[in-house]
Motif scaffolding. Sequence first.
Motif, PDB file in Angstrom:
ATOM      1  N   TYR A  18      42.000  34.581  30.263  1.00  0.00           N
ATOM      2  CA  TYR A  18      42.649  34.456  28.956  1.00  0.00           C
ATOM      3  C   TYR A  18      41.842  35.110  27.841  1.00  0.00           C
ATOM      4  N   GLU A  19      40.518  35.174  28.025  1.00  0.00           N
ATOM      5  CA  GLU A  19      39.664  35.785  26.999  1.00  0.00           C
ATOM      6  C   GLU A  19      40.017  37.248  26.776  1.00  0.00           C
ATOM      7  N   SER A  20      40.586  37.899  27.784  1.00  0.00           N
ATOM      8  CA  SER A  20      40.812  39.339  27.707  1.00  0.00           C
ATOM      9  C   SER A  20      41.926  39.733  26.751  1.00  0.00           C
ATOM     10  N   ILE A  21      42.670  38.775  26.200  1.00  0.00           N
ATOM     11  CA  ILE A  21      43.723  39.132  25.236  1.00  0.00           C
ATOM     12  C   ILE A  21      43.225  39.057  23.794  1.00  0.00           C
ATOM     13  N   TYR A  22      41.942  38.769  23.598  1.00  0.00           N
ATOM     14  CA  TYR A  22      41.368  38.635  22.254  1.00  0.00           C
ATOM     15  C   TYR A  22      40.444  39.811  21.971  1.00  0.00           C
ATOM     16  N   GLY A  23      40.928  40.767  21.185  1.00  0.00           N
ATOM     17  CA  GLY A  23      40.152  41.965  20.919  1.00  0.00           C
ATOM     18  C   GLY A  23      38.837  41.692  20.235  1.00  0.00           C
ATOM     19  N   ASP A  24      38.850  40.986  19.107  1.00  0.00           N
ATOM     20  CA  ASP A  24      37.644  40.710  18.345  1.00  0.00           C
ATOM     21  C   ASP A  24      36.653  39.900  19.182  1.00  0.00           C
ATOM     22  N   TYR A  25      37.171  39.008  20.001  1.00  0.00           N
ATOM     23  CA  TYR A  25      36.340  38.168  20.863  1.00  0.00           C
ATOM     24  C   TYR A  25      35.571  39.024  21.875  1.00  0.00           C
ATOM     25  N   VAL A  26      36.244  39.990  22.483  1.00  0.00           N
ATOM     26  CA  VAL A  26      35.601  40.845  23.480  1.00  0.00           C
ATOM     27  C   VAL A  26      34.530  41.721  22.838  1.00  0.00           C
ATOM     28  N   THR A  27      34.713  42.098  21.580  1.00  0.00           N
ATOM     29  CA  THR A  27      33.681  42.916  20.921  1.00  0.00           C
ATOM     30  C   THR A  27      32.345  42.185  20.854  1.00  0.00           C
ATOM     31  N   GLN A  28      32.373  40.865  20.884  1.00  0.00           N
ATOM     32  CA  GLN A  28      31.118  40.108  20.815  1.00  0.00           C
ATOM     33  C   GLN A  28      30.273  40.343  22.073  1.00  0.00           C
ATOM     34  N   TYR A  29      30.908  40.495  23.221  1.00  0.00           N
ATOM     35  CA  TYR A  29      30.162  40.870  24.433  1.00  0.00           C
ATOM     36  C   TYR A  29      29.512  42.243  24.247  1.00  0.00           C
ATOM     37  N   VAL A  30      30.293  43.172  23.689  1.00  0.00           N
ATOM     38  CA  VAL A  30      29.806  44.548  23.546  1.00  0.00           C
ATOM     39  C   VAL A  30      28.663  44.603  22.543  1.00  0.00           C
ATOM     40  N   ARG A  31      28.787  43.878  21.444  1.00  0.00           N
ATOM     41  CA  ARG A  31      27.699  43.839  20.468  1.00  0.00           C
ATOM     42  C   ARG A  31      26.447  43.194  21.051  1.00  0.00           C
ATOM     43  N   ASN A  32      26.633  42.347  22.049  1.00  0.00           N
ATOM     44  CA  ASN A  32      25.479  41.723  22.706  1.00  0.00           C
ATOM     45  C   ASN A  32      24.903  42.583  23.830  1.00  0.00           C
ATOM     46  N   GLY A  33      25.434  43.812  23.984  1.00  0.00           N
ATOM     47  CA  GLY A  33      24.815  44.766  24.892  1.00  0.00           C
ATOM     48  C   GLY A  33      25.606  45.155  26.117  1.00  0.00           C
ATOM     49  N   ALA A  34      26.796  44.583  26.332  1.00  0.00           N
ATOM     50  CA  ALA A  34      27.567  44.894  27.540  1.00  0.00           C
ATOM     51  C   ALA A  34      27.940  46.371  27.581  1.00  0.00           C
ATOM     52  N   ASN A  35      27.683  47.025  28.726  1.00  0.00           N
ATOM     53  CA  ASN A  35      28.079  48.431  28.858  1.00  0.00           C
ATOM     54  C   ASN A  35      29.248  48.623  29.828  1.00  0.00           C
ATOM     55  N   PHE A  36      29.771  47.538  30.399  1.00  0.00           N
ATOM     56  CA  PHE A  36      31.084  47.578  31.037  1.00  0.00           C
ATOM     57  C   PHE A  36      31.675  46.171  31.054  1.00  0.00           C
ATOM     58  N   LEU A  37      32.988  46.113  31.153  1.00  0.00           N
ATOM     59  CA  LEU A  37      33.712  44.844  31.056  1.00  0.00           C
ATOM     60  C   LEU A  37      34.177  44.421  32.446  1.00  0.00           C
ATOM     61  N   ALA A  38      33.799  43.228  32.855  1.00  0.00           N
ATOM     62  CA  ALA A  38      34.272  42.668  34.120  1.00  0.00           C
ATOM     63  C   ALA A  38      35.226  41.525  33.800  1.00  0.00           C
ATOM     64  N   ILE A  39      36.495  41.730  34.087  1.00  0.00           N
ATOM     65  CA  ILE A  39      37.498  40.699  33.829  1.00  0.00           C
ATOM     66  C   ILE A  39      37.805  39.977  35.133  1.00  0.00           C
ATOM     67  N   MET A  40      37.540  38.682  35.143  1.00  0.00           N
ATOM     68  CA  MET A  40      37.823  37.838  36.308  1.00  0.00           C
ATOM     69  C   MET A  40      39.037  36.984  35.991  1.00  0.00           C
ATOM     70  N   SER A  41      40.107  37.158  36.747  1.00  0.00           N
ATOM     71  CA  SER A  41      41.378  36.551  36.364  1.00  0.00           C
ATOM     72  C   SER A  41      42.069  35.901  37.559  1.00  0.00           C
ATOM     73  N   ASN A  42      42.877  34.898  37.253  1.00  0.00           N
ATOM     74  CA  ASN A  42      43.784  34.318  38.247  1.00  0.00           C
ATOM     75  C   ASN A  42      45.178  34.311  37.648  1.00  0.00           C
ATOM     76  N   ASP A  43      45.967  35.325  37.984  1.00  0.00           N
ATOM     77  CA  ASP A  43      47.316  35.481  37.421  1.00  0.00           C
ATOM     78  C   ASP A  43      48.389  34.885  38.325  1.00  0.00           C
ATOM     79  N   SER A  44      47.961  34.102  39.324  1.00  0.00           N
ATOM     80  CA  SER A  44      48.899  33.665  40.358  1.00  0.00           C
ATOM     81  C   SER A  44      49.745  32.469  39.954  1.00  0.00           C
ATOM     82  N   TRP A  45      49.445  31.862  38.826  1.00  0.00           N
ATOM     83  CA  TRP A  45      50.177  30.670  38.410  1.00  0.00           C
ATOM     84  C   TRP A  45      51.647  30.972  38.147  1.00  0.00           C
ATOM     85  N   TRP A  46      51.962  32.216  37.841  1.00  0.00           N
ATOM     86  CA  TRP A  46      53.329  32.555  37.413  1.00  0.00           C
ATOM     87  C   TRP A  46      54.074  33.377  38.450  1.00  0.00           C
ATOM     88  N   GLY A  47      53.482  33.576  39.626  1.00  0.00           N
ATOM     89  CA  GLY A  47      54.158  34.313  40.677  1.00  0.00           C
ATOM     90  C   GLY A  47      54.393  35.769  40.304  1.00  0.00           C
TER      91      GLY A  47
END
Length: 542
Positions: A415-444
């Motif tokens: 769910y964090e991946s839909i928040y643009g400003d929120y994700v920038t905080q990882y990048v400002r803290n030094g992240a040089n790639f984004l790893a999104i771990m998701s479980n989208d199976s709840w909705w088939g």
Amino acid sequence: MKYLVLSLISAVLFSLSWPTFGIPFFIFFAFVPLLMMEHDISKFSKLKRKSLSVFGLSYLTFMIWNIITTGWLYNALNPDGSHSLLAVIFPVLFNSLVMSVTFLIYHRYKNAAGTYFGLVFFVAIWMSMELLVRSWQFTWPWLNLGNAFADYPKIIQWYDTFGATGGSFWILLINIFAFYTIRIWEAGRVQKNLFKNLAILTVIIFVPIAISFVKYYQCDEKPIGEVNVVLLQPDLNPYSEKYTTDSLTIVNDLLKLAEVKPNAKIDYFIAPETALPGYGSISENGFQSSLILNNVKHFLKKKPKSIFVTGISSHKFYPNEESKSETAFQNQQGYYLDSFNSAVQIIPNKNVEVYHKGKLVPGVEMFPYINVLKPLLGNAMIDLGGTTVSLGMSKTRKVFTNSFNKGKLAPIICYESIYGDYVTQYVRNGANFLAIMSNDSWWGISQGHKQLMAYARLRAIENRREVARAANSGISAHINARGDVLADTIYGDKTALPATIQLYDHLTFYSRTGDLLARISLFTLGFLVIYYYGEKWLARKK
């Protein structure tokens, strides 16, 4: 009947513009029929309750839009196997209410301050409303306007400057000017003014698109390195398998998937959200003695300099009431503890690093405004087979670093991946790639997992970071820094996806400033309100 038709036209235009089945250009004019309806009711209608009519018709528009684009929430199941009506009814009705109240406030302000001030006010209040739904505890920014172009990365490369929030501003500006053009034509029928306004409208639409194409084809930023990853997709049904299968079976199956390239040098194995342990959770007080996590460490000993990153369900005990956190609860045995939706980085002979999901799904992972609402509503959390308590959260965005390679991984959980400003905080803290771990199976098999996957492309463009996305049932994907999907999986496959991720360390303007346009809009909204009431006060004083 005329007003109803205009409202329905807006509803259709909004719905047709949304990913992943839609064509986003419809959204440039989706507000226009609604604005025409409001203007006609305000200026020419003989209706006695004009504000109520505007509210009701706009609510109809937004409710239809919400149902068509997010009705897939109905696919969520209760523990007894029935569809969860609450999972779809509350978001649809409440989000439609927030949108229609926003439109009603615009209607009242426009009638008080005049059309020109009113149109500026509309842009400011809609942008502020989107900021609100990204920030408060009822958060549900799924239909923020800038998300509409998620599947069209070539025309939104300028999101690296203003983000998806800039997309919302762009869409609102076009709608407002299109409405203004129609009103000017209706008022004077002067062709010269019509052609001038149409030319301006064309510039507003196509100049950002032209800039985007230039940025797309001239993007020459040099990576600082690369890492080889394997994205694991275990395809565990969250209703019938995940919480009933033995935890050791789950971890062993996951490690078998990781052997997709047994002789290759792999820097990261990345597994999806809550891939471990299955039923229950892993105690953070005993990470080092966990049989499940030690199985992963044993696997890594055969893979020199490889790292395993996965989502887990975890919990933490507190020795007494005085030391507990704000989100801790008391179990049946009387102990205080927190439950977390976490990401961990596992390296042999090192302590397990953990990050706790910070953007939680309202009603499923958190009880919004629990101190106020729980005494009124009781235990109203939605039970979909997982947790039924409010989870704990990390207050800062942690980045996983290591001594083996240049990778600095942002552990973004679903769910964090839909928040643009929120994700920038990882990048400002030094992240040089984004790893999104998701479980989208709840909705088939629905638009839900496709839309969430599409939004990941926005985060890649905004921050110019490549995305390694691991999903439980799909879509797992490798997305480059321009938002292109280089490789992906099919929903429902039990598979592993190898990818070579380029690492970037440059901060975009959006990474540095976040949702700047939303903050400016909030300031503008305050100024317009103060200016209007200030003038009224001065007039009374005179």
